[in-house]
Write an enzyme that holds these catalytic residues in place. Structure first.
Site, PDB file in Angstrom:
ATOM      1  N   GLN A 196       0.827  -1.199   0.000  1.00 32.05           N
ATOM      2  CA  GLN A 196       0.000   0.000   0.000  1.00 32.05           C
ATOM      3  C   GLN A 196       0.865   1.253   0.000  1.00 32.05           C
ATOM      4  O   GLN A 196       0.348   2.355  -0.191  1.00 32.05           O
ATOM      5  CB  GLN A 196      -0.900   0.021   1.235  1.00 32.05           C
ATOM      6  CG  GLN A 196      -1.844  -1.158   1.336  1.00 32.05           C
ATOM      7  CD  GLN A 196      -2.524  -1.181   2.688  1.00 32.05           C
ATOM      8  OE1 GLN A 196      -3.411  -0.383   2.979  1.00 32.05           O
ATOM      9  NE2 GLN A 196      -2.110  -2.115   3.547  1.00 32.05           N
ATOM     10  N   ASN A 197       2.157   1.097   0.251  1.00 36.25           N
ATOM     11  CA  ASN A 197       3.047   2.235   0.404  1.00 36.25           C
ATOM     12  C   ASN A 197       3.436   2.823  -0.951  1.00 36.25           C
ATOM     13  O   ASN A 197       3.589   2.095  -1.932  1.00 36.25           O
ATOM     14  CB  ASN A 197       4.303   1.824   1.176  1.00 36.25           C
ATOM     15  CG  ASN A 197       3.970   1.274   2.555  1.00 36.25           C
ATOM     16  OD1 ASN A 197       2.934   1.580   3.116  1.00 36.25           O
ATOM     17  ND2 ASN A 197       4.853   0.447   3.081  1.00 36.25           N
ATOM     18  N   ASP A 233       6.205   4.828  -1.137  1.00 39.12           N
ATOM     19  CA  ASP A 233       7.556   5.333  -0.911  1.00 39.12           C
ATOM     20  C   ASP A 233       8.643   4.625  -1.700  1.00 39.12           C
ATOM     21  O   ASP A 233       9.809   5.035  -1.678  1.00 39.12           O
ATOM     22  CB  ASP A 233       7.898   5.303   0.583  1.00 39.12           C
ATOM     23  CG  ASP A 233       7.710   3.921   1.221  1.00 39.12           C
ATOM     24  OD1 ASP A 233       7.886   2.900   0.518  1.00 39.12           O
ATOM     25  OD2 ASP A 233       7.377   3.876   2.417  1.00 39.12           O
ATOM     26  N   HIS A 243      -1.497   1.384  -4.257  1.00 42.19           N
ATOM     27  CA  HIS A 243      -1.949   2.774  -4.235  1.00 42.19           C
ATOM     28  C   HIS A 243      -1.062   3.702  -5.053  1.00 42.19           C
ATOM     29  O   HIS A 243      -1.177   4.919  -4.945  1.00 42.19           O
ATOM     30  CB  HIS A 243      -2.035   3.272  -2.789  1.00 42.19           C
ATOM     31  CG  HIS A 243      -3.056   2.537  -1.982  1.00 42.19           C
ATOM     32  ND1 HIS A 243      -2.960   2.375  -0.616  1.00 42.19           N
ATOM     33  CD2 HIS A 243      -4.201   1.905  -2.350  1.00 42.19           C
ATOM     34  CE1 HIS A 243      -4.002   1.682  -0.169  1.00 42.19           C
ATOM     35  NE2 HIS A 243      -4.765   1.387  -1.206  1.00 42.19           N
ATOM     36  N   GLY A 286       2.397  -5.009   8.876  1.00 43.43           N
ATOM     37  CA  GLY A 286       2.496  -3.578   9.138  1.00 43.43           C
ATOM     38  C   GLY A 286       1.360  -2.747   8.609  1.00 43.43           C
ATOM     39  O   GLY A 286       1.585  -1.666   8.056  1.00 43.43           O
TER      40      GLY A 286
END
Length: 383
Positions: A131-132, A134, A158, A271
């Site tokens: 989902q990150n 980064d 995402h 996480g």
């Protein structure tokens, strides 16, 4: 218009807080996770909690609550609105994102990123969904996988902070767009350069946004899309290539995420509170297909109490390296890639992490503009 940040349903959150999952001893956690992963062909779903040890703030604290109740993120509908009001939202967003991008760009993978990359290299977890935005999973696995393999076996559910797209579909590298923003706003470029020289690191949200106080956004210039200009139209409605609050993921991404679940034998969730439905439905899909599910997270999640979900409550950084050693056995000693990955990764969680679940972000003070601005941010009710 009523807009809300995705969250764990209040009744479930209250029940989870009242009856928390006990944190088990480290050795027992390593054993349970290792036994789950050892058969192989697992798909991993990660969230913001995986990047905390890299210094990236998570959206929710250890009690499962949104960490910044007084912070108002900009929603997709606001960002793309074709009106003076929408233009004001875009000025606010891109000024803050311009400042916040540099720390995210320089962030390094932590020990959990490299542990998961080691399991990817060992073919224990051939597919990973994050989902990150980064890009830290990509940085970790690039030591051994080429871009084509990464594209095939990893999915950014995402999107990514490293690309920018306009509303007509033109796409640019984020670094290029950062240069355009700096050229169009030289005072803010000087401000950002000074911050970097002094080593000042603003507190940044996972999407690269920072909070600025006593700042006017009125004169911030957003460059026009050059491809649109070449096609004879003016357009400065651009956004990072990730899913904003209030925006839906594309059908092709949704279909691919389902396929990743279907091709795996088990699902390892790491996480994340699963507050966004785009992630929670993947867990539901795995359960519907009768696939084993293991959740590794500290604090309440949307999956707490869901039949078919086993949960281990312990920080990922405390166990994942040992999990790799347990799963791969002797390979950890003679495989140079595994040895290297098990020695790699930063461990630098944000200062005070875990103590801010009911407090807003500390904000940066004004930059090179007058603090006497009468600008008021549009106020949308958040549920």
């Amino acid at each position: 218009m009523r807009l809300s940040v995705p969250n764990i349903p209040p009744a479930l959150l209250a029940a989870s807080i009242a009856r928390p999952t006990p944190q088990i001893p480290r050795a027992a956690a390593v054993e349970r996770i290792s036994e789950f992963l050892s058969p192989g062909n697992a798909v991993v779903l990660t969230g913001a909690g995986v990047s905390v040890d890299s210094g990236v703030k998570a959206y929710r604290g250890k009690d499962g609550r949104y960490m910044n109740p007084n912070y108002q993120p900009i929603f997709y509908q606001q960002l793309i609105e074709d009106s003076p009001r929408g233009a004001a939202f875009r000025q606010r967003y891109w000024l803050r994102a311009y400042i916040g991008y540099s720390p995210v760009r320089k962030t390094l993978p932590n020990t959990t990123h490299y542990a998961l990359a080691a399991l990817q290299h060992a073919a224990v977890i051939p597919r990973l969904i994050t989902q990150n935005v980064d890009g830290l999973h990509h940085k970790a696995i690039r030591r051994v996988w080429d871009e084509e393999t990464i594209k095939e076996r990893m999915l950014e559910l995402h999107g990514s902070i490293f690309k920018v797209q306009c509303r007509h579909g033109h796409e640019y590298p984020r670094e290029v767009f950062q240069d355009w923003l700096g050229a169009a706003n030289p005072r803010w470029k000087t401000y950002l350069d000074d911050m970097e020289r002094q080593g000042i690191k603003p507190k940044t949200n996972p999407d690269g946004d920072v909070v600025l106080e006593n700042v006017s956004y009125d004169d911030y210039v957003i460059p026009n899309c050059p491809d649109c200009l070449s096609e004879g139209r003016t357009n400065n409605v651009l956004k990072p290539d990730f899913v904003f609050f209030g925006e839906s993921i594309g059908q092709s991404v949704k279909d691919r995420s389902y396929k990743f679940i279907e091709e795996a034998d088990r699902l390892f969730v790491v996480g994340t509170t699963l507050a966004t439905y785009s992630a929670f439905r993947l867990l539901k899909h795995a359960i519907e297909l009768r696939k084993p599910v293991l959740l590794l997270n500290v604090g309440p999640t949307r999956a707490d109490g869901v039949h078919g979900v086993d949960k281990v409550e312990i920080p990922t950084g405390e166990v994942m390296r040992d999990v790799v050693r347990e799963v791969v056995g002797g390979r950890a000693q003679y495989d140079p890639v595994l040895r290297d990955m098990l020695l790699s990764g930063v461990d630098a969680p944000p200062a005070g992490y875990g103590d801010e679940s009911r407090a807003p972000h500390a904000a940066m003070t004004s930059g090179p503009v007058s603090p006497a601005s009468d600008f008021r941010e549009p106020n949308e009710a958040l549920s």
